[in-house]
Write a protein that holds these residues in place. Structure first.
Motif, PDB file in Angstrom:
ATOM      1  N   THR A  70       0.759  -1.233  -0.188  1.00 43.33           N
ATOM      2  CA  THR A  70      -0.084  -0.029   0.046  1.00 43.33           C
ATOM      3  C   THR A  70       1.054   1.242   0.072  1.00 43.33           C
ATOM      4  OG1 THR A  70      -1.711  -1.209   1.152  1.00 43.33           O
ATOM      5  CG2 THR A  70      -1.873   1.121   1.232  1.00 43.33           C
ATOM      6  N   PHE A  71       2.084   1.264   1.022  1.00 46.46           N
ATOM      7  CA  PHE A  71       2.992   2.349   1.098  1.00 46.46           C
ATOM      8  C   PHE A  71       3.472   2.637  -0.706  1.00 46.46           C
ATOM      9  CE2 PHE A  71       6.834   4.326   1.706  1.00 46.46           C
ATOM     10  CZ  PHE A  71       6.836   5.409   2.596  1.00 46.46           C
ATOM     11  N   ALA A  72       3.867   1.581  -1.152  1.00 43.95           N
ATOM     12  CA  ALA A  72       4.717   1.748  -2.533  1.00 43.95           C
ATOM     13  C   ALA A  72       3.623   2.150  -3.602  1.00 43.95           C
ATOM     14  CB  ALA A  72       5.143   0.229  -2.823  1.00 43.95           C
ATOM     15  N   GLY A  73       2.352   1.558  -3.376  1.00 43.66           N
ATOM     16  CA  GLY A  73       1.315   2.136  -4.419  1.00 43.66           C
ATOM     17  C   GLY A  73       1.143   3.690  -4.331  1.00 43.66           C
ATOM     18  N   ALA A  74       0.711   4.014  -3.140  1.00 40.17           N
ATOM     19  CA  ALA A  74       0.251   5.384  -2.806  1.00 40.17           C
ATOM     20  C   ALA A  74       1.503   6.204  -3.023  1.00 40.17           C
ATOM     21  CB  ALA A  74       0.008   5.387  -1.290  1.00 40.17           C
ATOM     22  N   GLY A  75       2.581   5.899  -2.716  1.00 40.03           N
ATOM     23  CA  GLY A  75       3.827   6.823  -2.911  1.00 40.03           C
ATOM     24  C   GLY A  75       4.026   6.736  -4.598  1.00 40.03           C
ATOM     25  N   THR A  76       3.787   5.808  -5.387  1.00 37.35           N
ATOM     26  CA  THR A  76       3.909   5.785  -6.770  1.00 37.35           C
ATOM     27  C   THR A  76       2.977   6.891  -7.213  1.00 37.35           C
ATOM     28  OG1 THR A  76       4.849   3.709  -6.812  1.00 37.35           O
ATOM     29  CG2 THR A  76       4.034   4.548  -8.781  1.00 37.35           C
ATOM     30  N   THR A  77       1.855   6.525  -6.796  1.00 34.76           N
ATOM     31  CA  THR A  77       0.704   7.633  -7.158  1.00 34.76           C
ATOM     32  C   THR A  77       1.096   8.899  -6.997  1.00 34.76           C
ATOM     33  OG1 THR A  77      -0.877   5.802  -6.985  1.00 34.76           O
ATOM     34  CG2 THR A  77      -1.674   8.040  -7.176  1.00 34.76           C
ATOM     35  N   VAL A  78       1.350   9.329  -5.542  1.00 32.96           N
ATOM     36  CA  VAL A  78       1.572  10.916  -5.413  1.00 32.96           C
ATOM     37  C   VAL A  78       2.808  11.275  -6.299  1.00 32.96           C
ATOM     38  CG1 VAL A  78       2.756  12.123  -3.574  1.00 32.96           C
ATOM     39  CG2 VAL A  78       0.915  10.524  -3.011  1.00 32.96           C
ATOM     40  N   LEU A  79       3.793  10.583  -6.554  1.00 33.78           N
ATOM     41  CA  LEU A  79       4.847  11.097  -7.465  1.00 33.78           C
ATOM     42  C   LEU A  79       4.369  11.246  -8.815  1.00 33.78           C
ATOM     43  CD1 LEU A  79       7.964   8.814  -6.259  1.00 33.78           C
ATOM     44  CD2 LEU A  79       7.558  11.278  -5.750  1.00 33.78           C
ATOM     45  N   ILE A  80       3.472  10.453  -9.223  1.00 35.00           N
ATOM     46  CA  ILE A  80       3.184  10.671 -10.526  1.00 35.00           C
ATOM     47  C   ILE A  80       2.130  11.735 -10.683  1.00 35.00           C
ATOM     48  CG2 ILE A  80       2.277   9.472 -12.853  1.00 35.00           C
ATOM     49  CD1 ILE A  80       3.554   6.976 -11.637  1.00 35.00           C
ATOM     50  N   ALA A  81       1.270  11.859 -10.163  1.00 35.38           N
ATOM     51  CA  ALA A  81      -0.025  12.676 -10.147  1.00 35.38           C
ATOM     52  C   ALA A  81       0.398  14.148 -10.184  1.00 35.38           C
ATOM     53  CB  ALA A  81      -1.028  12.398  -8.642  1.00 35.38           C
ATOM     54  N   ILE A  82      -0.463  14.847 -10.919  1.00 35.14           N
ATOM     55  CA  ILE A  82      -0.350  16.321 -10.955  1.00 35.14           C
ATOM     56  C   ILE A  82      -0.990  17.147  -9.913  1.00 35.14           C
ATOM     57  CG2 ILE A  82      -0.930  18.230 -12.518  1.00 35.14           C
ATOM     58  CD1 ILE A  82      -0.100  16.572 -14.735  1.00 35.14           C
ATOM     59  N   SER A  83      -2.189  16.696  -9.721  1.00 33.53           N
ATOM     60  CA  SER A  83      -3.052  17.226  -8.648  1.00 33.53           C
ATOM     61  C   SER A  83      -3.754  16.203  -7.701  1.00 33.53           C
ATOM     62  CB  SER A  83      -4.034  18.475  -9.257  1.00 33.53           C
ATOM     63  OG  SER A  83      -4.915  17.462 -10.194  1.00 33.53           O
ATOM     64  N   ASN A  84      -4.280  16.795  -6.813  1.00 36.58           N
ATOM     65  CA  ASN A  84      -5.234  15.937  -5.738  1.00 36.58           C
ATOM     66  C   ASN A  84      -4.101  14.705  -5.342  1.00 36.58           C
ATOM     67  OD1 ASN A  84      -7.536  17.397  -6.146  1.00 36.58           O
ATOM     68  ND2 ASN A  84      -7.926  16.445  -8.156  1.00 36.58           N
ATOM     69  N   LYS A  85      -3.096  15.061  -4.927  1.00 44.63           N
ATOM     70  CA  LYS A  85      -2.122  14.087  -4.604  1.00 44.63           C
ATOM     71  C   LYS A  85      -2.651  13.145  -3.500  1.00 44.63           C
ATOM     72  CE  LYS A  85       1.793  16.150  -6.451  1.00 44.63           C
ATOM     73  NZ  LYS A  85       2.659  15.207  -7.326  1.00 44.63           N
ATOM     74  N   THR A  86      -3.298  14.076  -2.388  1.00 41.75           N
ATOM     75  CA  THR A  86      -3.706  13.307  -1.068  1.00 41.75           C
ATOM     76  C   THR A  86      -5.010  12.383  -1.534  1.00 41.75           C
ATOM     77  OG1 THR A  86      -2.911  15.350   0.400  1.00 41.75           O
ATOM     78  CG2 THR A  86      -4.701  13.799   1.152  1.00 41.75           C
ATOM     79  N   LYS A  87      -5.832  12.756  -2.153  1.00 38.46           N
ATOM     80  CA  LYS A  87      -7.026  12.054  -2.536  1.00 38.46           C
ATOM     81  C   LYS A  87      -6.713  10.930  -3.054  1.00 38.46           C
ATOM     82  CE  LYS A  87     -10.312  16.247  -2.498  1.00 38.46           C
ATOM     83  NZ  LYS A  87     -11.155  17.044  -3.170  1.00 38.46           N
ATOM     84  N   LEU A  88      -5.720  11.375  -4.198  1.00 39.63           N
ATOM     85  CA  LEU A  88      -5.482   9.890  -5.140  1.00 39.63           C
ATOM     86  C   LEU A  88      -4.510   8.863  -4.215  1.00 39.63           C
ATOM     87  CD1 LEU A  88      -4.667  11.638  -8.582  1.00 39.63           C
ATOM     88  CD2 LEU A  88      -6.654  10.566  -7.802  1.00 39.63           C
ATOM     89  N   GLY A  89      -3.855   9.325  -3.475  1.00 32.66           N
ATOM     90  CA  GLY A  89      -2.948   8.484  -2.653  1.00 32.66           C
ATOM     91  C   GLY A  89      -3.912   7.697  -1.575  1.00 32.66           C
ATOM     92  N   LEU A  90      -5.111   8.277  -1.106  1.00 34.74           N
ATOM     93  CA  LEU A  90      -6.019   7.698  -0.240  1.00 34.74           C
ATOM     94  C   LEU A  90      -6.822   6.604  -0.993  1.00 34.74           C
ATOM     95  CD1 LEU A  90      -6.937  10.526   2.225  1.00 34.74           C
ATOM     96  CD2 LEU A  90      -5.708   8.376   2.761  1.00 34.74           C
ATOM     97  N   VAL A  91      -7.138   7.039  -2.489  1.00 34.08           N
ATOM     98  CA  VAL A  91      -7.846   6.215  -3.020  1.00 34.08           C
ATOM     99  C   VAL A  91      -7.031   4.901  -3.185  1.00 34.08           C
ATOM    100  CG1 VAL A  91      -8.377   5.834  -5.631  1.00 34.08           C
ATOM    101  CG2 VAL A  91      -9.212   7.708  -4.444  1.00 34.08           C
ATOM    102  N   ILE A  92      -5.918   4.752  -3.483  1.00 34.25           N
ATOM    103  CA  ILE A  92      -4.812   3.778  -3.337  1.00 34.25           C
ATOM    104  C   ILE A  92      -5.066   2.747  -2.067  1.00 34.25           C
ATOM    105  CG2 ILE A  92      -2.278   2.857  -3.466  1.00 34.25           C
ATOM    106  CD1 ILE A  92      -3.590   3.908  -6.224  1.00 34.25           C
ATOM    107  N   GLY A  93      -5.091   3.686  -0.974  1.00 40.27           N
ATOM    108  CA  GLY A  93      -5.241   2.977   0.346  1.00 40.27           C
ATOM    109  C   GLY A  93      -6.748   2.440   0.362  1.00 40.27           C
TER     110      GLY A  93
END
Length: 140
Positions: A70-93
């Motif tokens: 989960t950590f790796a997936g959320a971290g990857t998402t945050v690094l790639i995303a342009i906006s809404n990083k928190t929301k998208l990271g929580l979507v992964i969670g």
């Protein structure tokens, strides 16, 4: 690149990376902590039938796989995303939490593990990844 497309690809990539990390840890777990004698860990039916043989130490790597994946997936998402990083990271969670809920409904596990896994392996580690990688990303 279109921000919506990039954010969508960030979530897909995060799910993929998190799943790969999760599976890699699960696959290596039996070489670090061997399964109990007589336990069949190769099939879901085998796991269900022999889960009563498992000791607390046998639940360490599944928890680590869920948390680190989960950590790796959320971290990857945050690094790639342009906006809404928190929301998208929580979507992964949330996606991984859903998988964890399905897992504990499919496999009989001790109550202590179910509670620990569902409450500490998914949303908290996604949140940690968001905080960790959002800071690193803002410095670059």
């Amino acid at each position: 690149m279109n921000p919506i497309l990039r954010n969508t690809l960030a979530v897909i990539t995060g799910l993929f990376v998190g799943s790969i990390v999760n599976m890699a840890i699960i696959l290596m777990s039996s070489s670090v902590i061997p399964p109990p004698n007589g336990a069949d860990v190769t099939t879901m039916e085998g796991l269900k039938a022999t889960m009563h043989l498992f000791e607390p130490k046998h639940f360490l790597f599944p928890f680590l796989a869920h948390a680190i994946g989960t950590f790796a997936g959320a971290g990857t998402t945050v690094l790639i995303a342009i906006s809404n990083k928190t929301k998208l990271g929580l979507v992964i969670g949330a996606f991984f939490l859903l998988g964890g809920i399905v897992n504990v409904c499919s496999l009989p596990s001790p109550v202590w593990f179910t509670i620990t896994d569902l409450f500490f392996a998914y949303i908290p580690t996604a949140y940690l990844a968001i905080k960790w990688f959002a800071k690193k990303d803002s410095k670059s």
